[in-house]
Design a protein around this motif. Structure first.
Motif, PDB file in Angstrom:
ATOM      1  N   THR A  37       0.199  -0.998   0.058  1.00 24.37           N
ATOM      2  CA  THR A  37      -0.230  -0.203  -0.161  1.00 24.37           C
ATOM      3  C   THR A  37       1.255   1.468  -0.188  1.00 24.37           C
ATOM      4  OG1 THR A  37      -0.321   0.045   2.317  1.00 24.37           O
ATOM      5  CG2 THR A  37      -1.741  -1.071   1.620  1.00 24.37           C
ATOM      6  N   PRO A  38       0.485   2.297  -0.378  1.00 22.34           N
ATOM      7  CA  PRO A  38       0.984   3.643  -0.017  1.00 22.34           C
ATOM      8  C   PRO A  38       1.332   3.798   1.006  1.00 22.34           C
ATOM      9  CG  PRO A  38      -0.907   3.816  -1.852  1.00 22.34           C
ATOM     10  CD  PRO A  38      -0.976   2.269  -1.409  1.00 22.34           C
ATOM     11  N   ALA A  39       0.854   3.603   2.196  1.00 18.23           N
ATOM     12  CA  ALA A  39       0.891   4.282   2.929  1.00 18.23           C
ATOM     13  C   ALA A  39       1.530   3.334   4.242  1.00 18.23           C
ATOM     14  CB  ALA A  39      -0.493   4.106   3.844  1.00 18.23           C
ATOM     15  N   ALA A  40       2.389   2.235   2.793  1.00 16.47           N
ATOM     16  CA  ALA A  40       3.847   1.271   3.483  1.00 16.47           C
ATOM     17  C   ALA A  40       4.651   1.999   2.539  1.00 16.47           C
ATOM     18  CB  ALA A  40       3.110  -0.313   3.161  1.00 16.47           C
ATOM     19  N   LYS A  41       4.626   2.059   2.160  1.00 18.91           N
ATOM     20  CA  LYS A  41       5.688   2.805   0.938  1.00 18.91           C
ATOM     21  C   LYS A  41       5.960   4.619   1.635  1.00 18.91           C
ATOM     22  CE  LYS A  41       4.446   0.421  -3.628  1.00 18.91           C
ATOM     23  NZ  LYS A  41       3.663   0.529  -4.538  1.00 18.91           N
ATOM     24  N   THR A  42       5.070   5.712   2.492  1.00 17.54           N
ATOM     25  CA  THR A  42       5.796   6.072   2.747  1.00 17.54           C
ATOM     26  C   THR A  42       6.219   5.970   4.567  1.00 17.54           C
ATOM     27  OG1 THR A  42       3.334   7.280   2.142  1.00 17.54           O
ATOM     28  CG2 THR A  42       4.180   8.722   4.180  1.00 17.54           C
ATOM     29  N   HIS A  45       9.819   4.592   3.905  1.00 13.98           N
ATOM     30  CA  HIS A  45      10.504   5.580   3.696  1.00 13.98           C
ATOM     31  C   HIS A  45      11.193   6.733   5.042  1.00 13.98           C
ATOM     32  CE1 HIS A  45      11.051   5.156  -0.719  1.00 13.98           C
ATOM     33  NE2 HIS A  45       9.984   4.747  -0.985  1.00 13.98           N
ATOM     34  N   ALA A  46      10.187   7.093   5.758  1.00 13.63           N
ATOM     35  CA  ALA A  46      10.030   8.045   6.716  1.00 13.63           C
ATOM     36  C   ALA A  46      11.527   6.801   7.980  1.00 13.63           C
ATOM     37  CB  ALA A  46       8.809   7.967   7.370  1.00 13.63           C
ATOM     38  N   ARG A  47      10.716   5.585   7.247  1.00 16.67           N
ATOM     39  CA  ARG A  47      12.086   5.427   8.788  1.00 16.67           C
ATOM     40  C   ARG A  47      13.349   5.334   8.444  1.00 16.67           C
ATOM     41  NH1 ARG A  47      15.930   3.576  10.903  1.00 16.67           N
ATOM     42  NH2 ARG A  47      16.206   1.637  12.179  1.00 16.67           N
ATOM     43  N   ARG A  48      13.905   5.178   7.454  1.00 25.42           N
ATOM     44  CA  ARG A  48      15.081   5.781   6.174  1.00 25.42           C
ATOM     45  C   ARG A  48      15.153   6.748   6.804  1.00 25.42           C
ATOM     46  NH1 ARG A  48      13.930   2.582   1.138  1.00 25.42           N
ATOM     47  NH2 ARG A  48      13.743   0.823   1.360  1.00 25.42           N
ATOM     48  N   LEU A  49      14.791   8.187   6.221  1.00 25.62           N
ATOM     49  CA  LEU A  49      14.554   9.301   6.664  1.00 25.62           C
ATOM     50  C   LEU A  49      14.825   9.869   8.014  1.00 25.62           C
ATOM     51  CD1 LEU A  49      12.420  10.729   4.067  1.00 25.62           C
ATOM     52  CD2 LEU A  49      14.777  10.626   3.583  1.00 25.62           C
ATOM     53  N   LEU A  50      14.072   9.346   9.083  1.00 26.54           N
ATOM     54  CA  LEU A  50      14.498   9.415  10.520  1.00 26.54           C
ATOM     55  C   LEU A  50      15.074   8.962  11.474  1.00 26.54           C
ATOM     56  CD1 LEU A  50       9.938  10.057  10.724  1.00 26.54           C
ATOM     57  CD2 LEU A  50      11.532  11.633  10.590  1.00 26.54           C
ATOM     58  N   GLY A  51      15.361   8.357  10.672  1.00 32.65           N
ATOM     59  CA  GLY A  51      16.358   7.500  12.053  1.00 32.65           C
ATOM     60  C   GLY A  51      15.647   6.811  12.858  1.00 32.65           C
ATOM     61  N   ALA A  52      16.239   5.781  13.545  1.00 31.88           N
ATOM     62  CA  ALA A  52      15.579   4.971  14.245  1.00 31.88           C
ATOM     63  C   ALA A  52      14.936   5.349  15.837  1.00 31.88           C
ATOM     64  CB  ALA A  52      16.188   3.694  14.968  1.00 31.88           C
ATOM     65  N   ARG A  53      15.211   6.278  16.465  1.00 33.26           N
ATOM     66  CA  ARG A  53      14.687   6.827  17.833  1.00 33.26           C
ATOM     67  C   ARG A  53      13.569   7.825  17.392  1.00 33.26           C
ATOM     68  NH1 ARG A  53      18.954   8.328  22.413  1.00 33.26           N
ATOM     69  NH2 ARG A  53      19.958   6.629  21.969  1.00 33.26           N
ATOM     70  N   ALA A  54      12.884   8.899  16.189  1.00 29.98           N
ATOM     71  CA  ALA A  54      12.683   9.810  15.822  1.00 29.98           C
ATOM     72  C   ALA A  54      11.832   8.813  14.855  1.00 29.98           C
ATOM     73  CB  ALA A  54      13.060  10.077  14.639  1.00 29.98           C
ATOM     74  N   PHE A  55      11.281   7.530  14.243  1.00 30.77           N
ATOM     75  CA  PHE A  55      10.433   7.094  13.960  1.00 30.77           C
ATOM     76  C   PHE A  55       9.643   5.576  15.150  1.00 30.77           C
ATOM     77  CE2 PHE A  55       9.086   2.971  12.048  1.00 30.77           C
ATOM     78  CZ  PHE A  55       8.245   3.580  10.305  1.00 30.77           C
ATOM     79  N   ASP A  56      10.749   5.427  16.210  1.00 30.21           N
ATOM     80  CA  ASP A  56       9.963   4.956  16.711  1.00 30.21           C
ATOM     81  C   ASP A  56       9.157   6.407  18.103  1.00 30.21           C
ATOM     82  OD1 ASP A  56      11.198   2.713  16.603  1.00 30.21           O
ATOM     83  OD2 ASP A  56      12.615   2.700  18.061  1.00 30.21           O
ATOM     84  N   ALA A  57       9.488   6.994  18.345  1.00 34.56           N
ATOM     85  CA  ALA A  57       8.907   7.820  19.219  1.00 34.56           C
ATOM     86  C   ALA A  57       7.173   8.411  17.817  1.00 34.56           C
ATOM     87  CB  ALA A  57       9.651   9.361  18.854  1.00 34.56           C
ATOM     88  N   TYR A  58       7.393   8.913  16.375  1.00 39.69           N
ATOM     89  CA  TYR A  58       6.555   8.473  15.311  1.00 39.69           C
ATOM     90  C   TYR A  58       5.352   7.571  16.343  1.00 39.69           C
ATOM     91  CZ  TYR A  58       4.116   8.267  11.241  1.00 39.69           C
ATOM     92  OH  TYR A  58       2.744   8.053  10.489  1.00 39.69           O
ATOM     93  N   LEU A  59       6.138   6.629  15.908  1.00 41.98           N
ATOM     94  CA  LEU A  59       5.086   5.148  15.946  1.00 41.98           C
ATOM     95  C   LEU A  59       4.436   4.936  17.858  1.00 41.98           C
ATOM     96  CD1 LEU A  59       6.880   2.236  14.349  1.00 41.98           C
ATOM     97  CD2 LEU A  59       5.357   3.196  13.434  1.00 41.98           C
ATOM     98  N   ARG A  60       5.397   5.133  18.961  1.00 44.44           N
ATOM     99  CA  ARG A  60       4.570   5.687  20.005  1.00 44.44           C
ATOM    100  C   ARG A  60       3.439   6.883  20.222  1.00 44.44           C
ATOM    101  NH1 ARG A  60      10.524   4.772  21.539  1.00 44.44           N
ATOM    102  NH2 ARG A  60      10.338   7.099  21.584  1.00 44.44           N
ATOM    103  N   ALA A  61       3.640   7.870  19.253  1.00 41.77           N
ATOM    104  CA  ALA A  61       2.469   9.241  19.060  1.00 41.77           C
ATOM    105  C   ALA A  61       1.955   8.671  18.320  1.00 41.77           C
ATOM    106  CB  ALA A  61       3.275  10.116  18.607  1.00 41.77           C
ATOM    107  N   GLN A  62       1.349   7.048  17.345  1.00 39.39           N
ATOM    108  CA  GLN A  62       0.281   7.184  16.647  1.00 39.39           C
ATOM    109  C   GLN A  62      -0.288   6.104  17.871  1.00 39.39           C
ATOM    110  OE1 GLN A  62      -0.292   8.224  13.831  1.00 39.39           O
ATOM    111  NE2 GLN A  62       0.803   9.878  14.306  1.00 39.39           N
ATOM    112  N   PHE A  63      -0.256   5.180  18.454  1.00 37.85           N
ATOM    113  CA  PHE A  63      -0.421   4.045  18.669  1.00 37.85           C
ATOM    114  C   PHE A  63      -0.629   4.441  20.512  1.00 37.85           C
ATOM    115  CE2 PHE A  63       1.406   2.670  14.800  1.00 37.85           C
ATOM    116  CZ  PHE A  63       0.211   2.131  14.597  1.00 37.85           C
ATOM    117  N   LYS A  64      -0.577   5.240  20.754  1.00 42.04           N
ATOM    118  CA  LYS A  64      -0.016   5.790  22.600  1.00 42.04           C
ATOM    119  C   LYS A  64      -1.984   5.011  22.821  1.00 42.04           C
ATOM    120  CE  LYS A  64      -1.494  10.373  22.031  1.00 42.04           C
ATOM    121  NZ  LYS A  64      -0.970  11.661  22.186  1.00 42.04           N
TER     122      LYS A  64
END
Length: 67
Positions: A37-42, A45-64
């Motif tokens: 899906t387009p969302a999965a592709k995004t 790419h976000a994981r590659r651009l943000l790095g592990a810490r920022a991406f994990d913070a993003y996921l925590r915010a999404q699924f809190k």
């Protein structure tokens, strides 16, 4: 939740997913991941651009609220 299943950006029809599964099952050297899906592709790419810490913070915010 039902609305996300109807969204073409967040989900894919069963036929599309079946094509990816068939390709993975019959490939001589299947890939580790198949992004459908387009969302999965995004997110990939976000994981590659943000790095592990920022991406994990993003996921925590999404699924809190999921806990």
């Amino acid at each position: 939740m039902a609305a996300s299943y109807r969204s073409t950006r967040l989900s894919a029809p069963p036929e599309t997913v079946a094509k990816f599964i068939d390709h993975a099952a019959t490939a001589a050297e299947p890939r580790t991941r198949y992004v459908v899906t387009p969302a999965a592709k995004t997110l990939i790419h976000a994981r590659r651009l943000l790095g592990a810490r920022a991406f994990d913070a993003y996921l925590r915010a999404q699924f809190k609220d999921a806990a």
